[in-house]
Enzyme design. Sequence first.
Site, mmCIF file in Angstrom:
data_model
loop_
_atom_site.group_PDB
_atom_site.id
_atom_site.type_symbol
_atom_site.label_atom_id
_atom_site.label_comp_id
_atom_site.label_asym_id
_atom_site.label_seq_id
_atom_site.Cartn_x
_atom_site.Cartn_y
_atom_site.Cartn_z
ATOM 1 N N SER A 69 0.790 -1.232 0.000
ATOM 2 C CA SER A 69 0.000 0.000 0.000
ATOM 3 C C SER A 69 0.826 1.288 0.000
ATOM 4 C CB SER A 69 -0.967 0.009 1.184
ATOM 5 O OG SER A 69 -2.079 -0.825 0.903
ATOM 6 N N SER A 117 -6.170 2.313 3.754
ATOM 7 C CA SER A 117 -5.598 1.386 2.767
ATOM 8 C C SER A 117 -6.667 0.517 2.116
ATOM 9 C CB SER A 117 -4.517 0.500 3.412
ATOM 10 O OG SER A 117 -3.309 1.196 3.534
ATOM 11 N N THR A 209 1.699 3.368 5.306
ATOM 12 C CA THR A 209 2.113 2.001 5.612
ATOM 13 C C THR A 209 1.802 1.091 4.422
ATOM 14 O OG1 THR A 209 -0.045 1.572 6.612
ATOM 15 C CG2 THR A 209 1.749 2.232 8.094
ATOM 16 N N ARG A 254 5.573 -1.206 12.488
ATOM 17 C CA ARG A 254 6.197 -0.455 11.395
ATOM 18 C C ARG A 254 6.374 1.011 11.765
ATOM 19 N NH1 ARG A 254 1.635 -2.132 7.183
ATOM 20 N NH2 ARG A 254 0.462 -1.698 9.078
#
Length: 266
Positions: A69, A117, A209, A254
């Site tokens: 993404s 996303s 992300t 992340r």
Amino acid sequence: MKILNIILTVGILISCHQKNNTKEILKSEFQSIINSNHVEGSILIYDAQKDVFYSNNFDWAKTGRLPASTYKIPHSIIALETKVVENDSTLFKWNGEKRAYKIWEQDLMLRDAFQYSCVPCYQEIANKIGEKRMNEYLKKLQFGEMNVTSKNLDVFWLEGTSKINQFQQIDFLKRLVNSELKISKRTEEILKRISFIEDNKKYKLYGKTGLSIRNGNYNGWFVGYVETKNNTYFFATNIEPNENTNKELFPKLRKELTLKALEFIK
């Protein structure tokens, strides 16, 4: 003419010299952050003011992987530039079918589709852009090495042979922030709005992300930049779980790892 050629040659040499002078500094602190969170991978941070890259693993950072993404950044640019999407308030209607995540099961504006996303939303965008225009814009934007055909048009960023490495992610973001992508100022401003994450006393954070799952193997991205009062730091984190990773917590790592790493260089 001779003088002009000499000036051009000197200019090229200076440009190459400056590029070659970019430092790469290994940071053991980044590796400690990676180890303590039971993952594998690399955190790459670029200090724009000092022209320095910091990482715990430069080999990992130079290896291409599916963008997942994080591709929604160039994807959104192409959608806006081709007028497939009008602005960040453009609405994507949910057709009522069950989706992978409950948060996708609603009508979403572009800015929400980006933040959440929403894969089905961006698949709709990809099909409207079409193979030809997608490839034309990717060539112009120079976002990694995307393999786009009529057969994989709505999944090429999630599966297949498309790839981008962490250095390429940062290079793309630098060109976006520095208005070097040859896109409209309006598109730049919309991208900045939809990629905005937080503003605190220390910095403004922008990013995206990404997560790909192939044969049960997870690969996670967090790319973006932070603006402080005096500097801009670009980052591209890419991690994978190991046998000790809690996969339910993996998506949160992340961002968390990246922000911890930034504390060691600011």
